[in-house]
Design a protein around this motif. Sequence first.
Motif, PDB file in Angstrom:
ATOM      1  N   ARG A 140     -11.912  15.101   2.811  1.00 54.89           N
ATOM      2  CA  ARG A 140     -10.956  14.009   2.968  1.00 54.89           C
ATOM      3  C   ARG A 140      -9.526  14.525   2.853  1.00 54.89           C
ATOM      4  NH1 ARG A 140     -14.998  11.345  -0.130  1.00 54.89           N
ATOM      5  NH2 ARG A 140     -13.844  11.759  -2.072  1.00 54.89           N
ATOM      6  N   SER A 141      -9.311  15.473   1.953  1.00 55.39           N
ATOM      7  CA  SER A 141      -7.982  16.061   1.811  1.00 55.39           C
ATOM      8  C   SER A 141      -7.585  16.813   3.071  1.00 55.39           C
ATOM      9  CB  SER A 141      -7.965  17.002   0.598  1.00 55.39           C
ATOM     10  OG  SER A 141      -6.723  17.640   0.479  1.00 55.39           O
ATOM     11  N   ALA A 142      -8.568  17.495   3.683  1.00 54.01           N
ATOM     12  CA  ALA A 142      -8.289  18.225   4.921  1.00 54.01           C
ATOM     13  C   ALA A 142      -7.888  17.272   6.040  1.00 54.01           C
ATOM     14  CB  ALA A 142      -9.515  19.039   5.332  1.00 54.01           C
ATOM     15  N   GLU A 143      -8.492  16.063   6.068  1.00 54.23           N
ATOM     16  CA  GLU A 143      -8.146  15.087   7.097  1.00 54.23           C
ATOM     17  C   GLU A 143      -6.719  14.571   6.924  1.00 54.23           C
ATOM     18  OE1 GLU A 143      -9.626  14.334   9.822  1.00 54.23           O
ATOM     19  OE2 GLU A 143     -11.193  15.774   9.345  1.00 54.23           O
TER      20      GLU A 143
ATOM     21  N   MET B 148       0.822  -1.199   0.000  1.00 51.68           N
ATOM     22  CA  MET B 148       0.000   0.000   0.000  1.00 51.68           C
ATOM     23  C   MET B 148       0.858   1.252   0.000  1.00 51.68           C
ATOM     24  SD  MET B 148      -2.714   1.277   2.879  1.00 51.68           S
ATOM     25  CE  MET B 148      -1.364   1.601   4.011  1.00 51.68           C
ATOM     26  N   THR B 149       1.883   1.284   0.844  1.00 55.91           N
ATOM     27  CA  THR B 149       2.723   2.475   0.931  1.00 55.91           C
ATOM     28  C   THR B 149       3.447   2.741  -0.369  1.00 55.91           C
ATOM     29  OG1 THR B 149       4.501   1.134   1.846  1.00 55.91           O
ATOM     30  CG2 THR B 149       3.059   2.235   3.418  1.00 55.91           C
ATOM     31  N   GLU B 150       3.798   1.666  -1.088  1.00 58.65           N
ATOM     32  CA  GLU B 150       4.484   1.852  -2.358  1.00 58.65           C
ATOM     33  C   GLU B 150       3.553   2.510  -3.381  1.00 58.65           C
ATOM     34  OE1 GLU B 150       5.919  -1.937  -3.419  1.00 58.65           O
ATOM     35  OE2 GLU B 150       7.522  -1.966  -1.929  1.00 58.65           O
ATOM     36  N   HIS B 151       2.274   2.095  -3.353  1.00 55.74           N
ATOM     37  CA  HIS B 151       1.313   2.677  -4.287  1.00 55.74           C
ATOM     38  C   HIS B 151       1.130   4.163  -4.019  1.00 55.74           C
ATOM     39  CE1 HIS B 151       0.280  -0.989  -6.268  1.00 55.74           C
ATOM     40  NE2 HIS B 151      -0.192  -1.569  -5.155  1.00 55.74           N
ATOM     41  N   ILE B 152       1.041   4.539  -2.740  1.00 51.06           N
ATOM     42  CA  ILE B 152       0.841   5.937  -2.387  1.00 51.06           C
ATOM     43  C   ILE B 152       2.065   6.757  -2.773  1.00 51.06           C
ATOM     44  CG2 ILE B 152       0.487   7.532  -0.470  1.00 51.06           C
ATOM     45  CD1 ILE B 152      -1.120   5.356   0.885  1.00 51.06           C
ATOM     46  N   ALA B 153       3.237   6.207  -2.497  1.00 49.74           N
ATOM     47  CA  ALA B 153       4.464   6.949  -2.773  1.00 49.74           C
ATOM     48  C   ALA B 153       4.618   7.249  -4.260  1.00 49.74           C
ATOM     49  CB  ALA B 153       5.670   6.159  -2.277  1.00 49.74           C
ATOM     50  N   THR B 154       4.113   6.346  -5.077  1.00 54.40           N
ATOM     51  CA  THR B 154       4.270   6.555  -6.518  1.00 54.40           C
ATOM     52  C   THR B 154       3.066   7.234  -7.137  1.00 54.40           C
ATOM     53  OG1 THR B 154       3.385   4.355  -6.926  1.00 54.40           O
ATOM     54  CG2 THR B 154       5.784   4.567  -6.730  1.00 54.40           C
ATOM     55  N   GLY B 155       2.056   7.507  -6.309  1.00 49.02           N
ATOM     56  CA  GLY B 155       0.879   8.201  -6.804  1.00 49.02           C
ATOM     57  C   GLY B 155      -0.107   7.277  -7.500  1.00 49.02           C
ATOM     58  N   ASP B 156       0.041   5.944  -7.356  1.00 50.41           N
ATOM     59  CA  ASP B 156      -0.852   5.002  -8.027  1.00 50.41           C
ATOM     60  C   ASP B 156      -2.155   4.788  -7.281  1.00 50.41           C
ATOM     61  OD1 ASP B 156       1.004   4.673  -9.970  1.00 50.41           O
ATOM     62  OD2 ASP B 156       1.968   2.946  -9.013  1.00 50.41           O
TER      63      ASP B 156
ATOM     64  N   ALA C  23      -8.247   6.513  -1.135  1.00 48.50           N
ATOM     65  CA  ALA C  23      -6.868   6.975  -1.255  1.00 48.50           C
ATOM     66  C   ALA C  23      -6.455   7.834  -0.063  1.00 48.50           C
ATOM     67  CB  ALA C  23      -6.699   7.765  -2.563  1.00 48.50           C
ATOM     68  N   ASP C  24      -7.316   8.784   0.324  1.00 46.63           N
ATOM     69  CA  ASP C  24      -6.970   9.669   1.438  1.00 46.63           C
ATOM     70  C   ASP C  24      -6.908   8.908   2.757  1.00 46.63           C
ATOM     71  OD1 ASP C  24      -6.641  12.126   0.069  1.00 46.63           O
ATOM     72  OD2 ASP C  24      -8.814  12.262  -0.170  1.00 46.63           O
ATOM     73  N   ALA C  25      -7.805   7.926   2.925  1.00 49.69           N
ATOM     74  CA  ALA C  25      -7.755   7.110   4.138  1.00 49.69           C
ATOM     75  C   ALA C  25      -6.432   6.359   4.217  1.00 49.69           C
ATOM     76  CB  ALA C  25      -8.930   6.135   4.161  1.00 49.69           C
ATOM     77  N   ASN C  26      -5.965   5.857   3.086  1.00 46.57           N
ATOM     78  CA  ASN C  26      -4.681   5.159   3.054  1.00 46.57           C
ATOM     79  C   ASN C  26      -3.529   6.108   3.364  1.00 46.57           C
ATOM     80  OD1 ASN C  26      -5.977   2.793   2.364  1.00 46.57           O
ATOM     81  ND2 ASN C  26      -5.645   3.055   0.154  1.00 46.57           N
ATOM     82  N   ARG C  27      -3.625   7.340   2.868  1.00 45.64           N
ATOM     83  CA  ARG C  27      -2.574   8.319   3.138  1.00 45.64           C
ATOM     84  C   ARG C  27      -2.495   8.629   4.641  1.00 45.64           C
ATOM     85  NH1 ARG C  27      -4.746  10.371  -1.833  1.00 45.64           N
ATOM     86  NH2 ARG C  27      -3.169  10.303  -3.488  1.00 45.64           N
ATOM     87  N   ARG C  28      -3.656   8.767   5.266  1.00 44.05           N
ATOM     88  CA  ARG C  28      -3.662   9.006   6.724  1.00 44.05           C
ATOM     89  C   ARG C  28      -3.026   7.840   7.469  1.00 44.05           C
ATOM     90  NH1 ARG C  28      -9.028  10.429   5.922  1.00 44.05           N
ATOM     91  NH2 ARG C  28      -9.717   8.658   7.208  1.00 44.05           N
ATOM     92  N   GLN C  29      -3.341   6.637   7.028  1.00 51.61           N
ATOM     93  CA  GLN C  29      -2.782   5.450   7.688  1.00 51.61           C
ATOM     94  C   GLN C  29      -1.255   5.430   7.587  1.00 51.61           C
ATOM     95  OE1 GLN C  29      -4.586   1.736   6.590  1.00 51.61           O
ATOM     96  NE2 GLN C  29      -6.662   2.582   6.665  1.00 51.61           N
ATOM     97  N   VAL C  30      -0.744   5.825   6.423  1.00 55.77           N
ATOM     98  CA  VAL C  30       0.707   5.865   6.247  1.00 55.77           C
ATOM     99  C   VAL C  30       1.332   6.816   7.257  1.00 55.77           C
ATOM    100  CG1 VAL C  30       2.556   6.655   4.719  1.00 55.77           C
ATOM    101  CG2 VAL C  30       0.738   5.194   3.835  1.00 55.77           C
ATOM    102  N   LEU C  31       0.745   7.988   7.424  1.00 58.88           N
ATOM    103  CA  LEU C  31       1.278   8.976   8.370  1.00 58.88           C
ATOM    104  C   LEU C  31       1.233   8.453   9.803  1.00 58.88           C
ATOM    105  CD1 LEU C  31      -0.318  12.207   6.847  1.00 58.88           C
ATOM    106  CD2 LEU C  31       2.090  11.524   6.741  1.00 58.88           C
ATOM    107  N   TYR C  32       0.145   7.785  10.161  1.00 60.95           N
ATOM    108  CA  TYR C  32       0.033   7.296  11.535  1.00 60.95           C
ATOM    109  C   TYR C  32       0.903   6.066  11.783  1.00 60.95           C
ATOM    110  CZ  TYR C  32      -3.763  10.609  12.197  1.00 60.95           C
ATOM    111  OH  TYR C  32      -4.501  11.759  12.299  1.00 60.95           O
TER     112      TYR C  32
END
Length: 491
Positions: free
Chosen positions: A114-117, A1-9, A15-24
Amino acid sequence: MTEHIATGDSTGPDADANRRQVLYWRLLARLFDHEEQPTLESASLAVVEDAGLPTALLDPRASIDSIVQRHPALAAEFDGLMTEEQDPEDPQGFEDSQDPDSSRDPGRDGERDRSAEVRRAALVSKVLLNVFSSPSGTVTASQLARWQSDAGWLERALGCQPGDLRGGRRGGAGAGVSPFGSGGGGSTPDLSRLIPEIGPDLGTIEADLVNRMRLREVLADPQLAAQLTPSMSLIEQLLRDKDNLSGVALANAKSLIRRFVDEVAEVLRTQVEKATVGAIDRSIPPKRVFRNLDLDRTIWKNLTNWDPEEERLYVDRLHYRRTARKTTPQRLIVVVDQSGSMVDSMVNCTILASIFAGLPKVDVHLIAYDTKALDLTPWVHDPFETLLRTDLGGGTDGTVAMALAQPKIAEPRNTVVVWISDFYEWQSEPLFESMAAIHRSGAKFIPVGSVTSAGRGSVNPWFRDRFKDLGTPVLSGHIRKLVHELKAFLT
């Protein structure tokens, strides 16, 4: 999952929920292991850049102050960050930027929410990581100052004023706080539960940093010293190091000690203020004034004058309460162990003795000891001056304190001896025999094993068993228990 987010896939509604998870996940990894996780770091970097935030948020060496100085607009976002003060429909103020006459696009608004979160998750991660991942090893003055500043930002994020949580005061935010934002459909924790839990943790971290810092360097800086929060651990260090301080550092140390003494005294005074001294003297007739009128007794004694026809009670005699008290002075002798394990008790009992010394007809004497004894009675009315004269540490030899205490017992029936110690003595037998002799003389002897604010303490089992057999069990627990015992003796 983190690889997909890092590459923008990663695309779509999740997508935003996954981004939050990466940060946490990065936050948790950093809290439990200071080593970088390359995948999480690169993924988090992509998320932060995509959110339009400065990459300095991912730099563990960057303080929030430094980030806000370079990006002033972020200050408003940190304030109330972990509360729900922001409009959940418009967390970033998008409505204000739109044409008021234009129609709203629900789908577009949802994307903005979602972007704000994601943006909030990045800021929350930064403030939590800076506060709860404290420096290791020896702490410098600048490191302490940075942590205190970051802790202040956390308090602001929770809707409080900087210093409120570390000082034990509740902030001004309402219920409904979520350290991970309000998105995702989950319920938010109640602030009334969150603040009492976080406050002590912040105080513990700060106390640990103080224990590992160059305290003299901090005390020499008035601005930095003013930011210190008085605590028992800090006061202990100041009392131990006071002989090595001078000038500005000594003045700042005294100011911190006095602040702590005043705060504790305010709490203890409320527990003592209702104490009355002396028994009622029935040889003195009551003063016939309205405030002494015993209304219940007056009605009872005049019931024979009740007129059922008129439904009236005719009073031919008023009864008054006796208020005069016997003026025999009570002597309170407080003996407190000032060895290293009894610092909390030393501070609390010094303040308590000064409060009782302020009551009428109470003659208070204070003795501190380790391997030598010190009569602190001349300064008993001023706990601040008393503490400055203590010399914490060393072994324990209660016989030297007993040599000072016994001559002070002039009238045993009007004397109470409070002995505060863990009773780990190297001359146990002779000391106990002296204590038993005080009890047999008619004086009230109260052995106390703990008078800490938290009620924790240990007592030598050998002494505990013998005090129980003597009929004077060791009083342990919260300081309120000692206050209750002393009030009972003095009333």
